[in-house]
Structure formats: structure tokens, C-alpha cells
Design a protein around this motif. Structure first.
Motif, PDB file in Angstrom:
ATOM      1  N   ASN A  58      -2.640  21.742 -13.030  1.00 22.74           N
ATOM      2  CA  ASN A  58      -2.481  20.424 -13.983  1.00 22.74           C
ATOM      3  C   ASN A  58      -0.975  19.964 -13.348  1.00 22.74           C
ATOM      4  O   ASN A  58      -0.263  20.573 -12.960  1.00 22.74           O
ATOM      5  N   ILE A 128      -0.766  29.617 -20.218  1.00 25.15           N
ATOM      6  CA  ILE A 128       0.394  29.934 -21.073  1.00 25.15           C
ATOM      7  C   ILE A 128       0.764  28.524 -21.880  1.00 25.15           C
ATOM      8  O   ILE A 128       0.428  27.288 -21.469  1.00 25.15           O
ATOM      9  N   VAL A 131       1.414  24.485 -20.458  1.00 23.71           N
ATOM     10  CA  VAL A 131       0.776  24.062 -19.265  1.00 23.71           C
ATOM     11  C   VAL A 131      -0.110  22.930 -19.516  1.00 23.71           C
ATOM     12  O   VAL A 131      -0.340  22.287 -18.423  1.00 23.71           O
TER      13      VAL A 131
HETATM   14  P1  G4P Z   1      -0.242  23.073 -24.352  1.00 24.61           P
HETATM   15  O1  G4P Z   1      -1.427  22.775 -25.245  1.00 24.61           O
HETATM   16  O2  G4P Z   1      -0.830  23.984 -23.160  1.00 24.61           O
HETATM   17  O3  G4P Z   1       1.027  23.927 -24.952  1.00 24.61           O
HETATM   18  O4  G4P Z   1       0.436  22.140 -23.670  1.00 24.61           O
HETATM   19  P2  G4P Z   1       0.268  20.403 -24.286  1.00 24.61           P
HETATM   20  O5  G4P Z   1      -0.975  19.869 -24.006  1.00 24.61           O
HETATM   21  O6  G4P Z   1       0.942  20.218 -25.392  1.00 24.61           O
HETATM   22  O7  G4P Z   1       1.354  19.949 -23.055  1.00 24.61           O
HETATM   23  C1  G4P Z   1       2.609  20.322 -22.803  1.00 24.61           C
HETATM   24  C2  G4P Z   1       3.223  18.987 -22.334  1.00 24.61           C
HETATM   25  O8  G4P Z   1       2.915  18.653 -20.975  1.00 24.61           O
HETATM   26  C3  G4P Z   1       3.259  17.712 -23.208  1.00 24.61           C
HETATM   27  O9  G4P Z   1       4.522  16.746 -23.063  1.00 24.61           O
HETATM   28  C4  G4P Z   1       2.190  16.922 -22.241  1.00 24.61           C
HETATM   29  O10 G4P Z   1       2.244  15.697 -22.244  1.00 24.61           O
HETATM   30  C5  G4P Z   1       2.630  17.353 -20.992  1.00 24.61           C
HETATM   31  N1  G4P Z   1       1.388  17.226 -20.125  1.00 24.61           N
HETATM   32  C6  G4P Z   1       0.422  17.777 -20.202  1.00 24.61           C
HETATM   33  N2  G4P Z   1      -0.535  17.673 -18.937  1.00 24.61           N
HETATM   34  C7  G4P Z   1       0.265  16.851 -17.972  1.00 24.61           C
HETATM   35  C8  G4P Z   1       0.042  16.198 -16.832  1.00 24.61           C
HETATM   36  O11 G4P Z   1      -0.853  16.256 -16.306  1.00 24.61           O
HETATM   37  N3  G4P Z   1       1.199  15.492 -16.384  1.00 24.61           N
HETATM   38  C9  G4P Z   1       2.502  15.482 -16.959  1.00 24.61           C
HETATM   39  N4  G4P Z   1       3.294  14.688 -16.323  1.00 24.61           N
HETATM   40  N5  G4P Z   1       2.616  15.871 -18.169  1.00 24.61           N
HETATM   41  C10 G4P Z   1       1.586  16.576 -18.685  1.00 24.61           C
HETATM   42  P3  G4P Z   1       5.685  17.018 -24.140  1.00 24.61           P
HETATM   43  O12 G4P Z   1       6.743  16.396 -23.551  1.00 24.61           O
HETATM   44  O13 G4P Z   1       5.637  18.099 -24.951  1.00 24.61           O
HETATM   45  O14 G4P Z   1       4.798  15.818 -24.953  1.00 24.61           O
HETATM   46  P4  G4P Z   1       4.695  14.358 -24.746  1.00 24.61           P
HETATM   47  O15 G4P Z   1       5.249  13.924 -23.411  1.00 24.61           O
HETATM   48  O16 G4P Z   1       3.257  14.038 -24.441  1.00 24.61           O
HETATM   49  O17 G4P Z   1       4.945  13.751 -25.915  1.00 24.61           O
END
Ligand code: G4P
Length: 287
Positions: A58, A128, A131
Motif C-alpha cells: 500500500n 500493522i 499501514v
Molecule cells: P490503519 O487502519 O491500518 O491503522 O490505517 P489507516 O487506514 O487509518 O491509514 C493510516 C494513514 O495512512 C491515514 O492517514 C491514511 O489516509 C493513510 N493512507 C492509507 N492508505 C494510503 C495510501 O495508499 N497512500 C497514502 N498516501 N496514504 C494512505 P492519516 O494522516 O492518519 O489520515 P488522513 O490523511 O486520511 O486524514
């Protein structure tokens, strides 16, 4: 959350995963494409044993595309199905179901033989914290929970999500903790923001990150921080941090470089992908 590796965590995670494994046909393990080694917990390998699985790399939007391709072929060579995805935009997710059907081909053929043509495919999603597990499930399920099914042995609660006809995802209860025994793993998780910054001193962390970036992607650092033709060889992280701080005009009264502010800025910019698409761990040999 503060993440530490306690034996109790491992035992609990192992138990929960083992219980859930009985309810699924395959496992989808999400890793971070920038750190495919550090973002995977080796205990998972032991627990899932012979269960068909796929690896989802991812955050590919933030990783070096060439490195991601190398990782995918690295896994392919080991006969492990891997798909690179971006849950932020949804790119690459179309390859998920076909990849699962591919690893489950023998099972699907045997269900067909038994006349179980409408058999739902159930996949456990694991990874984890941070992720992108929730992002993945939300993107694919559009928030729709799977229908409750009356079937012995299948505990149906709200952690099941339907992602299409005959295809359900199980959001694994409990947390798969990263394995931070190794200094490198801890650092890489901290660089990417997978663990809280308090694991290491901020300035140490930024210096270590800069050192690594200057080794792997020197041009990206030069261009982001307008460092011209600077030769980083022989330079230590804290020295490069000084250069970056100076260029950004991050000074404290007296004209000294504000290394704390510079460190915070650097980590923020790295995590936001502003330095470039960067992979910190290369296939076949961790940097
Ligand atoms: P989790 O359930 O495994 O703990 O992870 P979650 O989906 O909450 O994602 C953790 C953070 O990673 C989030 O950012 C999410 O937006 C970001 N994210 C998930 N997938 C991708 C991806 O493919 N690319 C990028 N660039 N980011 C990704 P955050 O800062 O915690 O929140 P927000 O930015 O969404 O507000």
C-alpha cells in the motif's frame, strides 16, 4: 498510540489471528510499499502457515515506482502473489479480487466440483497499525457490512464487509504489532510515521533519515532543499540537517540553526511525500 513489543501483545495477537483464520479462505496482508520489510511482522508468517495469502503493498503513491516493481517481482519469484495499491486514490485496487481468485484457484475449482458455485470468498485483512487497513476496507466496501449469515462456525459480526457479490473481507480484530527489536525497523517505522516520534529523539531521527536519503536518493534531497551539487559523501546526518536548516532560513536568535524546527519540517515533508517517491528498503537487501 505508543507501540512497543511486549510478549503479551504477541501472544494475544497470535490467538486472535489464529481464531479468525478458521473463518477465512485467504489472508490479505497489507504492508507499506516504502518499507516492505519493517512494516511486516514476521510472526504472521508463522501463524498463517499454509493459508493462501497475498501481500498488498500500500501507499504506492509515496513509494519509488521502480522499487515497488522490484518488490512485486521479488515476491513473485518466491511464489507469493503481491499487488501494489494506493488506498488514498483507489488505484490498483481493481487487481485485488483477481489476485485472490488466482491464489484460491484450486479451492474454487474444488468448490465448483462439489456444486458450491455460489460459495462466498472470505478474506482476512491484516497489517500493522497505520499501514492503511481501514482505508483499504473502506475503499472496497464503501462502508457496507456483509450480510449476516447463519452458518455454524462462522462468527458474523460487524467486522465483516462485503466488497461485491460473493466476496467478503474480515477486518481482523486486535492489533498486529510491528516487530521493533531491530534498530533499523524502529527507525524506518518512525520515519514513515507508523510509530510515534517519541521512540527516538526528533533531531536524531531527522539526522538518520537525512543520512539514509542522501545515500539512496541524493538528488531528491539536493533538489528539494536547493543544495546544488553538494557532495554528501563523508557527511553525517546532523551536518546535512544544518545545511537544510540554513537553506530554509530556520534560525534562532544569535544566528544558529534551529535544528529542532528543521527536524520537524524534514520529517513532515518526508511523510507528506514532498521529497519525492521514496522507498527505504530495497528488494533482496535492506538498505
Ligand atoms: P490503519 O487502519 O491500518 O491503522 O490505517 P489507516 O487506514 O487509518 O491509514 C493510516 C494513514 O495512512 C491515514 O492517514 C491514511 O489516509 C493513510 N493512507 C492509507 N492508505 C494510503 C495510501 O495508499 N497512500 C497514502 N498516501 N496514504 C494512505 P492519516 O494522516 O492518519 O489520515 P488522513 O490523511 O486520511 O486524514
Amino acid at each position: 498510540q505508543s507501540i512497543q513489543w511486549f510478549p503479551g501483545h504477541m501472544a494475544r495477537a497470535k490467538k486472535q489471528i489464529e481464531k479468525s483464520l478458521k473463518q477465512v479462505d485467504a489472508v490479505a496482508e497489507i504492508a507499506d510499499a516504502r518499507i516492505p520489510v519493517s512494516s511486516r511482522n514476521p510472526i504472521l508468517e508463522h501463524i498463517i502457515q499454509g493459508k493462501p495469502r497475498i501481500i498488498l503493498l500500500n501507499k504506492r503513491d509515496m513509494a519509488d515506482p521502480t522499487a515497488t516493481k522490484q518488490w512485486v517481482s521479488f515476491y513473485q519469484q518466491k511464489n507469493i502473489e503481491a499487488v501494489d495499491i494506493d488506498c488514498k486514490s483507489g488505484k490498483g485496487l481493481g487487481a485485488f479480487q483477481p489476485a485472490v481468485r488466482k491464489v484460491l484457484a484450486p479451492q474454487i475449482a474444488s468448490w465448483k466440483q462439489k456444486g458450491m458455485t455460489g460459495r462466498t470468498i472470505r478474506v482476512m485483512v491484516i497489517g500493522i497499525p497505520n499501514v492503511g487497513k481501514s482505508s483499504f476496507i473502506n475503499r472496497l466496501s464503501h462502508g457496507s457490512h456483509a450480510a449476516v449469515e447463519n452458518r455454524p462456525g462462522v462468527t458474523r459480526s460487524n467486522q465483516w464487509f462485503s466488497i461485491g457479490k460473493g466476496f467478503d473481507l474480515l477486518d481482523t480484530p486486535g492489533v498486529l504489532w510491528p516487530k521493533i527489536e531491530d534498530k533499523m525497523v524502529g527507525e524506518h517505522l518512525a520515519f514513515t510515521g507508523a510509530v510515534k516520534d517519541d521512540i527516538l529523539d526528533l533531531e536524531d531521527l531527522a539526522s538518520r533519515l537525512l543520512e539514509l536519503l542522501c545515500r539512496l536518493y541524493p538528488n531528491a534531497v539536493r533538489s528539494r532543499y536547493k543544495l546544488g551539487e553538494t557532495d554528501f559523501s563523508g557527511m553525517e546526518g546532523w551536518q546535512i540537517l544544518q545545511l537544510v536548516g540554513k537553506k530554509r532560513g530556520m534560525l534562532v536568535s544569535g544566528g544558529e540553526i534551529d535544528t529542532e524546527r528543521t527536524s520537524k519540517m524534514l520529517l513532515d515533508e518526508f511523510r507528506a511525500g514532498k521529497i519525492g517517491r521514496i522507498t527505504l528498503e530495497q528488494a533482496g537487501g535492506v538498505q
